[in-house]
Design a protein around this motif. Structure first.
Motif, mmCIF file in Angstrom:
data_model
loop_
_atom_site.group_PDB
_atom_site.id
_atom_site.type_symbol
_atom_site.label_atom_id
_atom_site.label_comp_id
_atom_site.label_asym_id
_atom_site.label_seq_id
_atom_site.Cartn_x
_atom_site.Cartn_y
_atom_site.Cartn_z
ATOM 1 N N ARG A 37 3.167 -19.616 -10.495
ATOM 2 C CA ARG A 37 3.304 -20.490 -9.340
ATOM 3 C C ARG A 37 2.176 -21.527 -9.271
ATOM 4 O O ARG A 37 1.230 -21.479 -10.038
ATOM 5 N N LYS A 38 2.290 -22.476 -8.332
ATOM 6 C CA LYS A 38 1.352 -23.594 -8.243
ATOM 7 C C LYS A 38 0.297 -23.360 -7.158
ATOM 8 O O LYS A 38 0.542 -22.710 -6.145
ATOM 9 N N GLN A 63 -0.905 -25.702 -13.571
ATOM 10 C CA GLN A 63 -0.372 -25.115 -12.332
ATOM 11 C C GLN A 63 -1.258 -25.469 -11.136
ATOM 12 O O GLN A 63 -0.826 -25.377 -9.987
ATOM 13 N N LEU A 64 -2.492 -25.861 -11.410
ATOM 14 C CA LEU A 64 -3.394 -26.305 -10.350
ATOM 15 C C LEU A 64 -3.175 -27.784 -10.095
ATOM 16 O O LEU A 64 -3.210 -28.601 -11.018
ATOM 17 N N VAL A 65 -2.954 -28.148 -8.824
ATOM 18 C CA VAL A 65 -2.841 -29.543 -8.420
ATOM 19 C C VAL A 65 -4.072 -29.881 -7.579
ATOM 20 O O VAL A 65 -4.272 -29.309 -6.501
ATOM 21 N N ASN A 93 -4.562 -31.768 -13.512
ATOM 22 C CA ASN A 93 -3.443 -32.345 -12.776
ATOM 23 C C ASN A 93 -4.027 -32.890 -11.476
ATOM 24 O O ASN A 93 -4.070 -32.198 -10.463
ATOM 25 N N LEU A 94 -4.509 -34.118 -11.515
ATOM 26 C CA LEU A 94 -5.305 -34.686 -10.427
ATOM 27 C C LEU A 94 -4.584 -35.835 -9.751
ATOM 28 O O LEU A 94 -4.150 -36.782 -10.404
ATOM 29 N N ILE A 95 -4.472 -35.735 -8.435
ATOM 30 C CA ILE A 95 -3.935 -36.822 -7.615
ATOM 31 C C ILE A 95 -5.118 -37.516 -6.946
ATOM 32 O O ILE A 95 -5.892 -36.883 -6.221
ATOM 33 N N TYR A 96 -5.274 -38.805 -7.205
ATOM 34 C CA TYR A 96 -6.367 -39.581 -6.606
ATOM 35 C C TYR A 96 -5.800 -40.472 -5.511
ATOM 36 O O TYR A 96 -4.850 -41.229 -5.736
ATOM 37 N N VAL A 97 -6.383 -40.367 -4.325
ATOM 38 C CA VAL A 97 -5.920 -41.149 -3.181
ATOM 39 C C VAL A 97 -7.062 -42.037 -2.702
ATOM 40 O O VAL A 97 -8.093 -41.538 -2.228
ATOM 41 N N SER A 136 6.171 -30.044 -4.366
ATOM 42 C CA SER A 136 7.096 -28.926 -4.175
ATOM 43 C C SER A 136 6.578 -27.713 -4.945
ATOM 44 O O SER A 136 5.871 -27.841 -5.951
ATOM 45 N N GLY A 137 6.921 -26.563 -4.454
ATOM 46 C CA GLY A 137 6.588 -25.331 -5.164
ATOM 47 C C GLY A 137 5.155 -24.875 -5.026
ATOM 48 O O GLY A 137 4.703 -24.005 -5.775
ATOM 49 N N ILE A 138 4.407 -25.427 -4.051
ATOM 50 C CA ILE A 138 3.020 -25.005 -3.851
ATOM 51 C C ILE A 138 3.022 -23.736 -2.997
ATOM 52 O O ILE A 138 3.481 -23.740 -1.859
ATOM 53 N N GLU A 139 2.473 -22.648 -3.532
ATOM 54 C CA GLU A 139 2.456 -21.380 -2.799
ATOM 55 C C GLU A 139 1.049 -20.886 -2.493
ATOM 56 O O GLU A 139 0.872 -19.932 -1.741
ATOM 57 N N PHE A 140 0.023 -21.554 -3.080
ATOM 58 C CA PHE A 140 -1.353 -21.102 -2.886
ATOM 59 C C PHE A 140 -2.257 -22.284 -2.555
ATOM 60 O O PHE A 140 -2.052 -23.397 -3.044
#
Length: 333
Positions: A37-38, A63-65, A93-97, A136-140
């Motif tokens: 899971r993610k 799996q880490l966002v 897996n990096l989102i930069y804002v 989607s699919g983030i559980e942790f």
């Protein structure tokens, strides 16, 4: 045993070998907890969140966002360092804002320090929640909780006297659907640093000095303006560079520049020149409850002053804050 109590048999992590043993143990536990899971992590670039990110990347990879929010109040080069180390170096897996305009527009004309803090903290949560809702699919939810956070929060709850109540210890919504991943929760700060180096993180990131959550927002004193914030960021970068060059970077607990919302008359190129003062503060402390002043050599002060007044537009004076805590606080706001 209370799940919030550090195991009595747990050895202090003081060597690379002990750090590696801890890493191996946590990788096994993380994989068992998370499976396929993610996991979501707010990556500030601070020591704790950076070490958690590096550890989780080693354990579960993509799996880490990670979400890094640049609120426009970071020190010079810090967001770029996060991208370089994690996206380019660790293939995260990096989102930069980049939310600079969003934050600075909300802060325009706000001079009260507590109002600034609330705006910055509240808007950060909104931005992070908005980014999380796109996934989607983030559980942790991963957090950089460390043992002093737990101890201080428990003490505050039991005594009714808030030493410091941490948002990541009992401050999360009761209806939160994500489970927590907190691999550092039984470590002290010095142990976190040893683990960070064992994970291969840059020395400068592992030994990054304490930095307030609102960032430069509480060092750009009074109502924040973009030009004064830029001057503050550049002056602070010079201070950090010179401290690093002379070996003070690792021996002084915290050092920074503040720039107040006031101007004084100066002279530049033979003409009247109104500019802001840059205030140097350098302190040493054990528990942050009291602090002593670092005695900066005069030669270094002169060099810093010359560089700031020459290289940073808008600043025409450099002042040196000699006030210990008490009576002064570490930060000005």
């Amino acid at each position: 045993m209370n799940q919030m109590t550090r195991p009595e048999t747990m050895l202090r992590i003081t060597t690379p070998a002990l750090a590696q043993a801890f890493i191996d143990e946590q990788i096994t536990q993380i994989r068992a907890q998370v499976g396929s899971r993610k996991v979501l992590l707010a990556l500030s670039g601070g020591v704790d969140s950076s070490v958690v990110a590096a550890l989780l990347i080693k354990a579960i990879g993509k799996q880490l966002v990670c979400v890094h929010v640049n609120h426009g109040l970071m020190r010079k080069g810090e967001s770029e360092d996060v991208i370089r180390v994690f996206r380019e170096g660790l293939d995260a897996n990096l989102i930069y804002v980049d939310a600079t305009d969003r934050f600075l527009d909300l802060l325009a004309g706000v001079s009260d320090p507590e109002k600034k803090r609330k705006i910055i903290g509240g808007e950060f949560i909104k931005v992070f929640d908005e980014e999380a809702a796109k996934l989607s699919g983030i559980e942790f939810l991963a957090q950089g909780t460390i043992y002093p956070d737990i101890l201080e929060s428990i003490k505050a709850k039991e005594s009714g006297k808030p030493v410091k109540s941490h948002h990541n210890v009992g401050g999360l919504p009761e209806d939160m659907k994500m489970a927590l991943v907190e691999p550092l929760k039984f470590l002290y700060k010095d142990e976190v640093r040893v683990v960070g180096e064992a994970l291969g993180l840059p020395h400068g990131m592992v030994y990054r000095q304490p930095f307030p959550g609102p960032g430069l927002g509480v060092r750009c004193l009074g109502a924040i303006t973009r030009d004064r914030l830029h001057a503050l960021r550049e002056a602070d970068a010079i201070l950090r560079e010179e401290f690093d060059n002379c070996g003070l970077a690792q021996s002084v607990w915290q050092y920074f520049i503040s720039v107040p919302d006031m101007k004084s008359v100066g002279v530049k190129d033979g003409a009247r020149y109104e500019g802001w003062p840059a205030i140097i503060r350098a302190v040493n402390t054990v528990d942050a409850m009291t602090a002593t002043i670092e005695e900066i050599p005069y030669a270094l002060l002169h060099k810093i002053t010359q560089r700031i007044t020459t290289e940073v537009p808008g600043i025409n004076r450099v002042l040196y804050d000699l006030t210990p805590k008490p009576t002064g606080t570490i930060e000005w706001e």
